[in-house]
Design a protein around this motif. Structure first.
Motif, PDB file in Angstrom:
ATOM      1  N   THR A 177      -7.033   4.915  -4.195  1.00  0.00           N
ATOM      2  CA  THR A 177      -7.965   4.207  -3.438  1.00  0.00           C
ATOM      3  C   THR A 177      -7.564   3.984  -1.942  1.00  0.00           C
ATOM      4  O   THR A 177      -6.891   3.326  -1.542  1.00  0.00           O
ATOM      5  CB  THR A 177      -8.171   2.766  -3.986  1.00  0.00           C
ATOM      6  OG1 THR A 177      -6.911   2.056  -3.895  1.00  0.00           O
ATOM      7  CG2 THR A 177      -8.824   2.700  -5.349  1.00  0.00           C
ATOM      8  N   PRO A 178      -7.852   5.213  -1.200  1.00  0.00           N
ATOM      9  CA  PRO A 178      -7.360   5.367  -0.016  1.00  0.00           C
ATOM     10  C   PRO A 178      -7.784   4.163   1.100  1.00  0.00           C
ATOM     11  O   PRO A 178      -8.916   3.548   0.658  1.00  0.00           O
ATOM     12  CB  PRO A 178      -7.897   6.707   0.590  1.00  0.00           C
ATOM     13  CG  PRO A 178      -8.897   7.030  -0.298  1.00  0.00           C
ATOM     14  CD  PRO A 178      -8.712   6.189  -1.623  1.00  0.00           C
ATOM     15  N   ILE A 179      -7.166   3.867   1.995  1.00  0.00           N
ATOM     16  CA  ILE A 179      -7.530   2.955   3.193  1.00  0.00           C
ATOM     17  C   ILE A 179      -8.655   3.709   3.921  1.00  0.00           C
ATOM     18  O   ILE A 179      -8.504   4.838   4.382  1.00  0.00           O
ATOM     19  CB  ILE A 179      -6.262   2.646   4.107  1.00  0.00           C
ATOM     20  CG1 ILE A 179      -5.350   1.656   3.405  1.00  0.00           C
ATOM     21  CG2 ILE A 179      -7.066   1.698   5.107  1.00  0.00           C
ATOM     22  CD1 ILE A 179      -4.210   1.380   4.032  1.00  0.00           C
ATOM     23  N   GLU A 180      -9.561   2.900   3.999  1.00  0.00           N
ATOM     24  CA  GLU A 180     -10.822   3.412   4.866  1.00  0.00           C
ATOM     25  C   GLU A 180     -10.745   2.930   6.408  1.00  0.00           C
ATOM     26  O   GLU A 180     -11.171   3.869   7.036  1.00  0.00           O
ATOM     27  CB  GLU A 180     -12.262   3.156   4.333  1.00  0.00           C
ATOM     28  CG  GLU A 180     -12.449   3.618   2.911  1.00  0.00           C
ATOM     29  CD  GLU A 180     -13.737   3.553   2.428  1.00  0.00           C
ATOM     30  OE1 GLU A 180     -14.326   2.543   2.853  1.00  0.00           O
ATOM     31  OE2 GLU A 180     -14.331   4.178   1.369  1.00  0.00           O
ATOM     32  N   ARG A 235       1.388   5.284  -0.249  1.00  0.00           N
ATOM     33  CA  ARG A 235       0.894   6.731  -0.559  1.00  0.00           C
ATOM     34  C   ARG A 235       1.560   7.626  -1.383  1.00  0.00           C
ATOM     35  O   ARG A 235       0.933   8.450  -2.206  1.00  0.00           O
ATOM     36  CB  ARG A 235       0.524   7.233   0.945  1.00  0.00           C
ATOM     37  CG  ARG A 235      -0.085   8.671   0.961  1.00  0.00           C
ATOM     38  CD  ARG A 235      -0.183   9.153   2.488  1.00  0.00           C
ATOM     39  NE  ARG A 235       1.116   9.656   2.974  1.00  0.00           N
ATOM     40  CZ  ARG A 235       1.302   9.712   4.250  1.00  0.00           C
ATOM     41  NH1 ARG A 235       0.261   9.900   5.057  1.00  0.00           N
ATOM     42  NH2 ARG A 235       2.432   9.973   4.573  1.00  0.00           N
ATOM     43  N   LEU A 260      -2.684   4.378  -2.985  1.00  0.00           N
ATOM     44  CA  LEU A 260      -3.576   4.824  -1.930  1.00  0.00           C
ATOM     45  C   LEU A 260      -3.993   6.336  -2.268  1.00  0.00           C
ATOM     46  O   LEU A 260      -5.030   6.847  -1.552  1.00  0.00           O
ATOM     47  CB  LEU A 260      -2.950   4.962  -0.439  1.00  0.00           C
ATOM     48  CG  LEU A 260      -2.567   3.675   0.000  1.00  0.00           C
ATOM     49  CD1 LEU A 260      -2.090   3.731   1.500  1.00  0.00           C
ATOM     50  CD2 LEU A 260      -3.940   2.592   0.218  1.00  0.00           C
ATOM     51  N   PHE A 305       0.843  -1.174  -0.023  1.00  0.00           N
ATOM     52  CA  PHE A 305      -0.079  -0.127   0.122  1.00  0.00           C
ATOM     53  C   PHE A 305       0.901   1.089  -0.094  1.00  0.00           C
ATOM     54  O   PHE A 305       1.555   1.447   1.171  1.00  0.00           O
ATOM     55  CB  PHE A 305      -0.932  -0.080   1.144  1.00  0.00           C
ATOM     56  CG  PHE A 305      -1.984  -1.196   1.213  1.00  0.00           C
ATOM     57  CD1 PHE A 305      -3.256  -0.968   0.533  1.00  0.00           C
ATOM     58  CD2 PHE A 305      -1.587  -2.279   1.726  1.00  0.00           C
ATOM     59  CE1 PHE A 305      -4.125  -1.884   0.679  1.00  0.00           C
ATOM     60  CE2 PHE A 305      -2.800  -3.412   1.460  1.00  0.00           C
ATOM     61  CZ  PHE A 305      -4.012  -3.124   1.001  1.00  0.00           C
ATOM     62  N   THR A 353     -10.285  -0.870   1.589  1.00  0.00           N
ATOM     63  CA  THR A 353      -9.979   0.736   1.118  1.00  0.00           C
ATOM     64  C   THR A 353     -11.182   1.012   0.447  1.00  0.00           C
ATOM     65  O   THR A 353     -12.231   0.418   0.539  1.00  0.00           O
ATOM     66  CB  THR A 353      -8.848   0.507  -0.469  1.00  0.00           C
ATOM     67  OG1 THR A 353      -9.649  -0.299  -1.349  1.00  0.00           O
ATOM     68  CG2 THR A 353      -7.572  -0.281   0.151  1.00  0.00           C
ATOM     69  N   SER A 354     -11.247   2.224  -0.497  1.00  0.00           N
ATOM     70  CA  SER A 354     -12.382   2.622  -0.921  1.00  0.00           C
ATOM     71  C   SER A 354     -12.909   1.790  -2.155  1.00  0.00           C
ATOM     72  O   SER A 354     -14.067   2.050  -2.422  1.00  0.00           O
ATOM     73  CB  SER A 354     -12.232   4.070  -1.474  1.00  0.00           C
ATOM     74  OG  SER A 354     -11.298   4.162  -2.638  1.00  0.00           O
TER      75      SER A 354
END
Length: 545
Positions: free
Chosen positions: A363-366, A218, A360, A216, A375-376
């Protein structure tokens, strides 16, 4: 500025437990203890861990190793030690480096003055006795005349602020708090969050062992080949015979590495010559491509673009999937404007069928779930989650301790808008406290900087003892002057326009979302010249009583 030196009745003092207390038994603390013993002082180290080593004690993650050449990294103070110890690789791994730290501790009998499993929670200056009272997590207290912090610039790990982090039912840990017992990866579904230096070293090491690895990311980071190798007998002989030259070289270079900037600018050569130079550096060991590159690549955007484009082409050549390659190429900072991770077939990891890269930004981590990560876009199931999410750098370890100076002033309050120091070694209003590898000091090849700082601090303490001084303090003018000087040195550096640990940014720490100048960015020789001049004049810029 003339020193204020007053001789009057000594402050009323009860017997102090120690002349000096040192916080931390890493490379700084161990050498400081050794030097204080040499001048006959009673010193004590309080160390949170169960053994010596600092960085190399805590960071046991797979693939952890030097990015400075081993023979330029070890202590230089003992010729006997240099001849006895043999580094097995050009860039030693963590297990070997920890063995080295233990060897040093044994050789110089350091452990008898180190108290392990002793975390310092408070350090309070006592104005009436001109001493420091140190409190441990156990509640135990000790007093000393002088306090030396050896807490390290990268020693307080940070976990991401993600909901549900405690809900995960598998194994999870930060790279800097890796379990001492072996972690079994075979057949496991593993997540690594973060692609900085520790993330890169972990990912490239475990990819061939895990069942499936999901990375993952960012922020993409530039990285260049380490080109590590074993040291053969003939090279070992040459190293031992040449230690004098190696350390002399480190002393004259900009950042104490064996590399130093090329005197030419990127556009002072032809396109073909520039390309050939980059190819040469990319094929050589270590930091040459960062520390030995053209003199203007870290200050001139156009010059930086030439090396950034070169390394981007290398990434595209090494990663087969063009979409993955583009995700791995940084778009928000130029090559070398963050501290450069060095890698060993890191980019080739993404050519493996069992490795997936998740962006990320897209599709960021929720949240973290019981089973893994959401993720989203989707839910991922994992057996192990590894947080390679970095450190609350440079000032973070000071923030963990309730440090109070004269009249109860808190260090974290004084530094709330960024660190203020005198020579990176002292802070006005915090008498008799010296810092090793704190803010505003020359970092670079850390042990080279450590030895200089320890020797300077030892010289100051010896001066105080010889002159019956019980009070040493920086002046507000001296602190303001040095802090302004450090800030001025950072003007024009591309690195100070980038969010990174070197500019004090950490999105996972409250109040650390604004860039600061946290490190000295001039040359190491210029730093030493300034500090040496102060010592040569009898520390005349300090208040001394």
């Amino acid at each position: 500025m003339a020193a204020t030196r007053q001789h009057h009745t000594s402050p009323e003092t009860a017997a102090l437990d120690y002349d000096v207390i040192i916080i931390g038994a890493g490379l700084s603390g161990m050498y400081q203890l050794h030097r204080l013993r040499e001048i006959g002082l009673k010193a004590r180290i309080f160390e949170t861990g169960t053994d010596v080593g600092g960085t190399w004690y805590w960071n046991r993650y797979p693939g952890a190793r030097f990015d400075s050449e081993s023979y330029s990294y070890g202590y230089s103070f003992s010729k006997e030690l240099l001849q006895e110890w043999e580094w097995s690789e050009h860039f030693a791994g963590q297990p070997e480096t920890l063995r080295y730290c233990n060897y040093v501790a044994d050789k110089f009998d350091l452990r008898r003055d180190i108290q392990f499993e002793s975390r310092v929670t408070a350090a309070i200056y006592q104005g009436d006795t001109r001493s420091w009272e140190i409190t441990l997590a156990s509640g135990a207290r000790s007093t000393c005349r002088f306090l030396v912090t050896a807490v390290g610039p990268l020693s307080t790990p940070t976990l991401p602020r993600i909901e549900g982090r405690d809900d995960f039912e598998g194994q999870s840990f930060h790279t800097a708090r890796w379990p001492k017992e072996k972690v079994h990866f075979a057949g496991k579904r593993v997540a690594v969050i973060g692609t900085g230096a520790t993330g890169i070293q972990t990912i490239q090491t475990i990819a061939c062992e895990v069942g499936h690895l999901t990375v993952f990311q960012r922020t993409a980071n530039w990285a260049a080949p380490l080109h590590n190798g074993k040291i053969d007998a003939e090279t070992q002989r040459r190293i031992k015979a040449g230690y004098g030259e190696i350390f002399a070289r480190c002393k004259e270079t900009f950042a104490c590495f064996v590399h130093t900037p090329d005197p030419r600018g990127a556009f002072e050569v032809s396109d073909a010559e520039r390309e050939a130079f980059y190819e040469k550096l990319y094929g050589e060991r270590g930091f040459g491509i960062w520390q030995g590159n053209f003199k203007d690549i870290l200050i001139d955007r156009k010059a930086n673009a030439t090396i950034s484009d070169f390394v981007a082409r290398k990434i595209r050549e090494r990663v087969k999937d063009p979409d993955v390659a583009e995700k791995l190429i940084p778009k928000n900072h130029g090559f070398g404007t963050r501290r450069l991770p060095l890698e060993t077939f890191y980019y080739e990891v993404y050519n493996r069928d069992n490795v997936e890269l998740v962006d990320l930004v897209a599709t960021p981590i929720e949240r973290i779930t019981r089973d893994g990560i959401r993720t989203s876009e989707k839910d991922y199931a994992f057996d192990i989650i590894i947080y390679a999410t970095g450190f609350d750098a440079i000032t973070g370890s000071f923030d963990k301790i309730d440090v109070r100076g004269a009249n109860g002033a808190r260090l974290r309050d004084k530094w709330q808008h960024g660190p203020e120091t005198y020579l990176g070694l002292m802070v006005d209003g915090f008498p008799n406290m010296m810092m090793l590898m704190g803010p505003h000091t020359a970092l670079g090849n850390i042990p080279r900087s450590i030895e200089y700082s320890v020797d300077w601090v030892t010289g100051l303490i010896r001066f105080a003892i010889d002159n019956e001084l019980t009070f040493l303090d920086a002046t507000p003018e001296g602190t303001a002057g040095w802090t302004d000087h450090v800030k001025a040195l950072g003007v024009g550096l591309l690195s100070n326009e980038v969010d990174s640990w070197m500019t004090g940014i950490n999105r996972n720490v409250e109040g650390k979302q604004t860039r600061i100048v946290a490190r000295y960015s001039g040359s190491a020789p210029a730093y030493r010249e300034r500090c040496d001049a102060v010592a040569a004049r009898g520390y005349d810029e300090l208040r001394m009583e």
